[in-house]
Design an enzyme around this catalytic site. Structure first.
Site, PDB file in Angstrom:
ATOM      1  N   GLY A  72       0.634  -1.240  -0.052  1.00 37.55           N
ATOM      2  CA  GLY A  72      -0.082  -0.041  -0.142  1.00 37.55           C
ATOM      3  C   GLY A  72       0.923   1.387   0.075  1.00 37.55           C
ATOM      4  N   GLN A 178      -7.730  -0.757   2.960  1.00 33.32           N
ATOM      5  CA  GLN A 178      -8.644  -1.295   4.058  1.00 33.32           C
ATOM      6  C   GLN A 178      -9.789  -1.875   3.424  1.00 33.32           C
ATOM      7  OE1 GLN A 178      -7.912  -1.758   7.297  1.00 33.32           O
ATOM      8  NE2 GLN A 178      -6.048  -0.600   7.188  1.00 33.32           N
ATOM      9  N   HIS A 200      -1.596  -7.818   2.482  1.00 32.81           N
ATOM     10  CA  HIS A 200      -1.510  -8.393   3.953  1.00 32.81           C
ATOM     11  C   HIS A 200      -2.828  -8.037   4.652  1.00 32.81           C
ATOM     12  CE1 HIS A 200      -0.135  -4.987   6.519  1.00 32.81           C
ATOM     13  NE2 HIS A 200       0.271  -4.525   5.205  1.00 32.81           N
ATOM     14  N   CYS A 323       1.844   6.529  19.704  1.00 30.90           N
ATOM     15  CA  CYS A 323       2.509   7.021  20.639  1.00 30.90           C
ATOM     16  C   CYS A 323       3.922   7.791  20.211  1.00 30.90           C
ATOM     17  CB  CYS A 323       3.186   5.639  21.355  1.00 30.90           C
ATOM     18  SG  CYS A 323       3.882   6.198  22.983  1.00 30.90           S
TER      19      CYS A 323
HETATM   20  N1  PLP Z   1      -3.100   2.780   3.157  1.00 36.57           N
HETATM   21  C1  PLP Z   1      -3.804   2.312   4.402  1.00 36.57           C
HETATM   22  C2  PLP Z   1      -5.308   3.170   4.588  1.00 36.57           C
HETATM   23  C3  PLP Z   1      -3.511   1.478   5.247  1.00 36.57           C
HETATM   24  O1  PLP Z   1      -4.209   1.032   6.403  1.00 36.57           O
HETATM   25  C4  PLP Z   1      -2.270   1.012   5.273  1.00 36.57           C
HETATM   26  C5  PLP Z   1      -1.606   0.025   6.241  1.00 36.57           C
HETATM   27  O2  PLP Z   1      -1.679   0.142   7.390  1.00 36.57           O
HETATM   28  C6  PLP Z   1      -1.217   1.506   4.135  1.00 36.57           C
HETATM   29  C7  PLP Z   1      -1.777   2.385   3.186  1.00 36.57           C
HETATM   30  C8  PLP Z   1       0.081   1.234   3.853  1.00 36.57           C
HETATM   31  O3  PLP Z   1       0.190  -0.426   3.443  1.00 36.57           O
HETATM   32  P1  PLP Z   1       1.553  -1.298   3.651  1.00 36.57           P
HETATM   33  O4  PLP Z   1       1.250  -1.833   4.750  1.00 36.57           O
HETATM   34  O5  PLP Z   1       1.164  -2.466   2.599  1.00 36.57           O
HETATM   35  O6  PLP Z   1       2.373  -0.454   3.030  1.00 36.57           O
END
Ligand code: PLP
Length: 374
Positions: A72, A178, A200, A323
């Site tokens: 992502g 998501q 993932h 945090c």
């Molecule tokens: N965008 C959103 C909305 C996410 O929730 C996340 C991961 O938490 C990401 C991007 C990043 O994805 P990745 O963990 O595959 O880099």
């Protein structure tokens, strides 16, 4: 029997067994580099082709519109920086509640002279289309609004926002990390130009994802190298992970409604147990949230403390507050939706997945009650 309760599925999910089994084949036996011309590479080449087709079918795209990435974060970076690099945009409009993959990419764009507008959200964490309508003043604009927020789960009116962008000749990207594999996504119906996804989050392996790029979208390459991904994303393909991603996505799409119903029932049971337990909390997010994502702010409590005390009970959840060293900082999302001060620091996110059950939801709600009663 499980020794712990995992309820942090918005952070990551357990790998699908089916995906894992299929991946092994490409790690141990058909391990060739798919770019090589000899016959040993034909299986991995074919597998990549098939995976691209499966993924495209799952979101109603065509295979040539799917570009494999490392997840992502890379997909989001590419969508923003790929457009900045080709000089076709001078403005970006995004929301205040995006993931940092978008927010920090926008910061870099700003350093390069791009003007970035951060749209406010309602107290339910939703972007009001009227705000976007007012903010677009230039056709050389990219609008990037996430499909659903990772902290509070609010689903955005993407089709409507995208139509506003297109009416103004702007481009539209959505971070659907998501959502893919959890709610129905049809890129043709939405008409988005780009969409980010990460394996993932839908029971695929970590470190792999994809960017959907609508045919005809003028996006620069982001990772320069060989001719993989038609020269737009160089680097030897992570064949096994790509196969795992396709398998996991297909499995989730086939069971989409069944999973959502199961997860919603767990979510309802959790809320009702919290209420029975007399916990004073606010539920964050809109009426239209992701299945199983429950973000609550507990009055006069501390999210970090709750996380660690639940951890000692073998329960894994997340805080809504990041945090920052020794300080408990309220997250940008909780700030943006203006959660009252006496609730904001007591924010936690419980994200149920298909592996959870109602008994686990009750144990978590009772665990919270025990902690805050002390
Ligand atoms: N965008 C959103 C909305 C996410 O929730 C996340 C991961 O938490 C990401 C991007 C990043 O994805 P990745 O963990 O595959 O880099």
């Amino acid at each position: 029997m499980k020794q712990f309760i995992y309820a942090d599925n918005a952070a990551t999910t357990k790998l699908s067994l089916k995906a894992f089994q299929e991946m092994q084949k490409y790690l141990l036996y058909d391990y060739s580099n798919p770019s090589q011309p000899y016959s040993f590479s034909s299986n991995s080449k074919l597998a990549l082709k098939e995976a691209r087709k499966i993924i495209a079918n799952c979101i109603n795209a065509t295979p040539d519109e799917i570009y494999f990435t490392s997840g992502g974060t890379e997909s989001d970076n590419w969508a923003i920086k790929g457009l900045v690099l080709n000089g076709n945009i001078t403005n970006i409009i995004t929301s205040r509640i995006e993931h940092h993959a978008i927010l920090n990419s926008c910061k870099i764009a700003e350093m390069g002279g791009i003007s970035v507008t951060y749209l406010d959200v309602t107290k339910e964490g939703v972007v009001d289309p009227a705000l976007l309508e007012n903010a677009i003043t230039n056709s050389k604009t990219l609008v990037s609004v996430m499909y659903a927020n990772n902290e509070i789960g609010s689903i955005q009116p993407i089709k409507e926002l995208c139509a506003i962008a297109h009416k103004n000749n702007a481009l539209f990207h959505t971070d659907a990390v998501q959502c893919v594999g959890h709610i129905k996504i049809d890129v043709k119906e939405l008409n988005v130009d780009m969409l980010s996804a990460s394996a993932h989050k839908f029971n695929g392996p970590k470190g792999i994802g994809f960017l959907y790029v609508k045919k005809g979208t003028n996006l620069n390459a982001f990772i320069n190298g060989g001719f993989q991904e038609k020269g737009y994303r160089g680097g030897t393909e992570n064949v096994a992970a790509i196969i795992g991603m396709a398998m996991a996505l297909k499995e989730n799409i086939v069971n989409l409604e069944k999973n959502a119903l199961h997860i919603r029932n767990i979510e309802k049971a959790f809320i009702s147990r919290l209420n029975q337990n007399g916990i004073e909390y606010l539920r964050n997010g809109s009426q239209n949230t992701l299945p199983g994502l429950v973000n609550i702010s507990i009055k006069n409590s501390n999210g970090e403390m709750l996380l660690h005390r639940l951890d000692l009970m073998g329960i894994y959840i997340s805080t809504g507050a990041a945090c920052d060293g020794k300080n408990n900082k309220v997250s940008h999302v909780i700030k943006a939706i203006k959660v009252p001060k006496d609730y904001a620091t007591g924010t936690i996110r419980i994200s149920f997945g298909k592996e959870n059950n109602i008994e686990e939801a009750n144990i978590i709600a009772d665990g919270i009650k025990r902690i805050i009663s002390k």
